[in-house]
Design a protein around this motif. Sequence first.
Motif, mmCIF file in Angstrom:
data_model
loop_
_atom_site.group_PDB
_atom_site.id
_atom_site.type_symbol
_atom_site.label_atom_id
_atom_site.label_comp_id
_atom_site.label_asym_id
_atom_site.label_seq_id
_atom_site.Cartn_x
_atom_site.Cartn_y
_atom_site.Cartn_z
ATOM 1 N N VAL A 76 16.842 -37.492 6.715
ATOM 2 C CA VAL A 76 15.394 -36.958 6.998
ATOM 3 C C VAL A 76 14.960 -37.604 8.266
ATOM 4 O O VAL A 76 13.998 -37.294 9.110
ATOM 5 N N ILE A 77 14.807 -39.143 8.093
ATOM 6 C CA ILE A 77 14.285 -40.063 9.272
ATOM 7 C C ILE A 77 15.093 -39.726 10.493
ATOM 8 O O ILE A 77 14.198 -39.698 11.498
ATOM 9 N N MET B 8 4.914 -41.990 5.736
ATOM 10 C CA MET B 8 4.867 -43.272 4.952
ATOM 11 C C MET B 8 5.570 -42.979 3.717
ATOM 12 O O MET B 8 6.440 -43.812 3.181
ATOM 13 N N PRO B 9 5.455 -41.649 2.959
ATOM 14 C CA PRO B 9 6.412 -41.551 1.618
ATOM 15 C C PRO B 9 7.746 -41.638 1.863
ATOM 16 O O PRO B 9 8.650 -42.105 1.055
ATOM 17 N N ILE B 10 8.141 -40.956 3.045
ATOM 18 C CA ILE B 10 9.781 -41.295 3.367
ATOM 19 C C ILE B 10 10.157 -42.594 3.689
ATOM 20 O O ILE B 10 11.152 -43.053 2.894
ATOM 21 N N LEU B 11 9.458 -43.429 4.510
ATOM 22 C CA LEU B 11 9.781 -44.673 4.621
ATOM 23 C C LEU B 11 9.860 -45.535 3.244
ATOM 24 O O LEU B 11 10.411 -46.518 3.233
ATOM 25 N N LYS C 55 15.183 -52.961 6.525
ATOM 26 C CA LYS C 55 15.173 -51.918 7.824
ATOM 27 C C LYS C 55 13.864 -50.900 7.640
ATOM 28 O O LYS C 55 13.102 -50.886 8.490
ATOM 29 N N TRP C 56 13.899 -50.356 6.396
ATOM 30 C CA TRP C 56 12.907 -49.098 6.254
ATOM 31 C C TRP C 56 11.460 -49.874 5.869
ATOM 32 O O TRP C 56 10.378 -49.422 6.270
ATOM 33 N N TYR C 57 11.317 -50.766 5.167
ATOM 34 C CA TYR C 57 10.137 -51.592 4.918
ATOM 35 C C TYR C 57 9.520 -52.056 6.283
ATOM 36 O O TYR C 57 8.307 -52.217 6.268
ATOM 37 N N SER C 58 10.255 -52.591 7.196
ATOM 38 C CA SER C 58 9.920 -53.202 8.413
ATOM 39 C C SER C 58 9.329 -52.197 9.271
ATOM 40 O O SER C 58 8.051 -52.301 9.809
ATOM 41 N N LYS C 59 9.830 -50.924 9.289
ATOM 42 C CA LYS C 59 9.316 -49.738 9.830
ATOM 43 C C LYS C 59 7.967 -49.263 9.327
ATOM 44 O O LYS C 59 6.900 -48.900 9.717
ATOM 45 N N LEU C 60 7.750 -49.416 7.556
ATOM 46 C CA LEU C 60 6.791 -48.902 7.204
ATOM 47 C C LEU C 60 5.642 -50.218 7.378
ATOM 48 O O LEU C 60 4.290 -49.493 7.466
ATOM 49 N N VAL C 61 5.765 -51.331 7.495
ATOM 50 C CA VAL C 61 4.529 -52.243 7.662
ATOM 51 C C VAL C 61 4.267 -52.143 9.299
ATOM 52 O O VAL C 61 3.246 -52.583 9.430
ATOM 53 N N GLU D 52 -2.100 -51.019 8.104
ATOM 54 C CA GLU D 52 -3.455 -51.088 7.355
ATOM 55 C C GLU D 52 -3.236 -50.389 6.080
ATOM 56 O O GLU D 52 -3.996 -50.810 5.085
ATOM 57 N N GLU D 53 -2.378 -49.226 5.997
ATOM 58 C CA GLU D 53 -2.551 -48.412 4.905
ATOM 59 C C GLU D 53 -1.384 -48.997 3.751
ATOM 60 O O GLU D 53 -1.770 -48.529 2.570
ATOM 61 N N VAL D 54 -0.430 -49.456 4.168
ATOM 62 C CA VAL D 54 0.445 -49.918 3.020
ATOM 63 C C VAL D 54 -0.228 -50.857 2.097
ATOM 64 O O VAL D 54 -1.039 -51.856 2.382
#
Length: 637
Positions: free
Chosen positions: A44-45, A52-55, A73-79, A84-86
């Motif tokens: 999907v990515i 945000m939900p996918i990451l 890898k994916w948490y890095s993209k998330l933050v 601000e939202e995480v």
Amino acid sequence: MKNNLILLFLFKVLVVFSQTGNKKADALFSKMSYVEAAKVYEKVIDQGNMSMPILKRAGDAYYFNTEMEKANKWYSKLVSEYPEEVSAEYIFRYLQTLEGKEDYVLAKKWMKIYAERAENKDDRAQNFSQEKITIEDILALPQQFMLQNLSINSSNSDFGPMFYKDQLVYATTVDSSYFKTDNYQWNDQPYLNLHLGKINPLKTDVSYLKRFSETINTKYHEAGIAFSPDEKTIYFTRNNYEKKLKRDDEGINHLKLYSAEAEINSDSTVTWKNVKDLPFNGINYSVGHPSVSKDGKKLYFVSDMPGSIGATDIFVVDILGDGKFSKPKNLGESINTSGREMFPYITEEKLYFASDGHLGLGALDVFESFYDEEIFQKPKNLGAPLNSNLDDFAYIVDEETQKGYVCSNRKSGKGDDDIYSFERIVCKQQIKGIVLSELSGLPLASATVKLYLNEKIIDSSETNISGEFDFLKQINCGENYKILASKNKYLPNEKEISVLQYSGETTTSIALKNATSKINTGIIFFDLDKSNIRQDAAVELNKVVYIMKRHPEMLIKIESHTDSRADDDYNLKLSNDRAKATKAYIVSQGIEENRILSAIGYGETRLLNDCENNVPCTKEQHDLNRRSEFIIVRRNK
């Protein structure tokens, strides 16, 4: 820790996640089929969906299987995409993946961000704030352990060891007797069963013997066990299973604690019978990972039952007999955090457990906590190499030999979770020191010094002629102790002392105040019928000068006394003259006159013994009464 039962305790977190909109991936994720779910989320990515939900889900699918580099890898993209939202929880998971990569410099930065974001809503924020203890402190801990990977380990999960006679019971996904291949959706590995291994004479390795018990093992998970001291009762963890799996309203199958009783067969083998689930189990929460106190009176375990502080907590119940137990009691905030506390192992003095809520090297680390009457001290990280950047847990030890076993999914292992034997090179310290006079700074002989740990006396000593003391008892490195010094005519004093983190000696000093508020000197001799200061008297008076110069706000009174071997009036005049001469000498040495409030002679009016007029006494007894005293009126604070 892909196949470890402790991950089943995460359901509280899982059920509150929002859906991503991808039905196939979300369905796999909700069934805890994380291996397959991760593949779909990544597709999907790749198609451009970076919501945000996918990451979150992509990172979680790897995080829950302790694949920290992939989760990172994916948490890095998330933050980076949603700084601000995480939420604080995802910052916590991100910093743990950084630790999993051994990037402790960046992890420390995010620990501080996490502490700020979580504020006071999460007690892990204080543990990770770096204010009291830092990640560098843990990395710098002296190495105490020598580890060896066991022969019984496989490419899948092997963990949860427990001593049984001269053998080791443990959980494994490899069925060496039947080679079953039933797989568990969480990580696509076989289910866990209990097996038995033989410990070699050096206790460094274990060889496979057989399945532990056909009456206990089922086609689902069994792991996490403990025995009563007489080994006639076993407590073990199993899925909520009675002919079929039972699930709660959310579709979650929780864990339960079960007991069974040993029946000795004619050939001396053991059959485990009368399997019962314990009365404090529940359908809506999990209970598992037991440990029995050495006296057999208490059962410690892990649960997310109502009353939990965090994701999973350690609880204790009293074993009352006849299958009855007291109500579960949470061990409290000294042990439990908002994170996961797992795998308790209780000995006579310590509780060992795994946690990701206390500051560690990554994921779960092993901690130890001294306790007394169920009051647990602040847990201490046992450092590398016992702990690593990944999961380290299920520590058991023979305290007498300091040999035992621990589990880890570190990369140097054979597969997923592996069991390691260890020998702990116990760090020992000795406390030495000196007791001094607070006023003079001179050493005090014959002072009593006591050593306390948790308000209990563990050793005592007496100072020698040089004021030195030496506790003979070797103590643990890195602990906080208290010493209490006392001496006749002095006020007792206590001092907290932090013992060094490496083997050797910790030295300290402690000062005592004179209880009589006097400056002690030797006898100040005057020539017969004279009041002039002799050379030997000057030596003693110089001690007074030295002390008064060290304490410039000190004010004193001088009192001179004689024995009874002359006329009363004569003695009174003579002592008064000597007091004035003493004052004049002290002033001549640079002490301001106004700091000596009075200099009075008392003759024979204040004798220290019964050597009054016409009482026969020796010269030595009379000499006790020939003295000058220096009374402290005010001193430095």
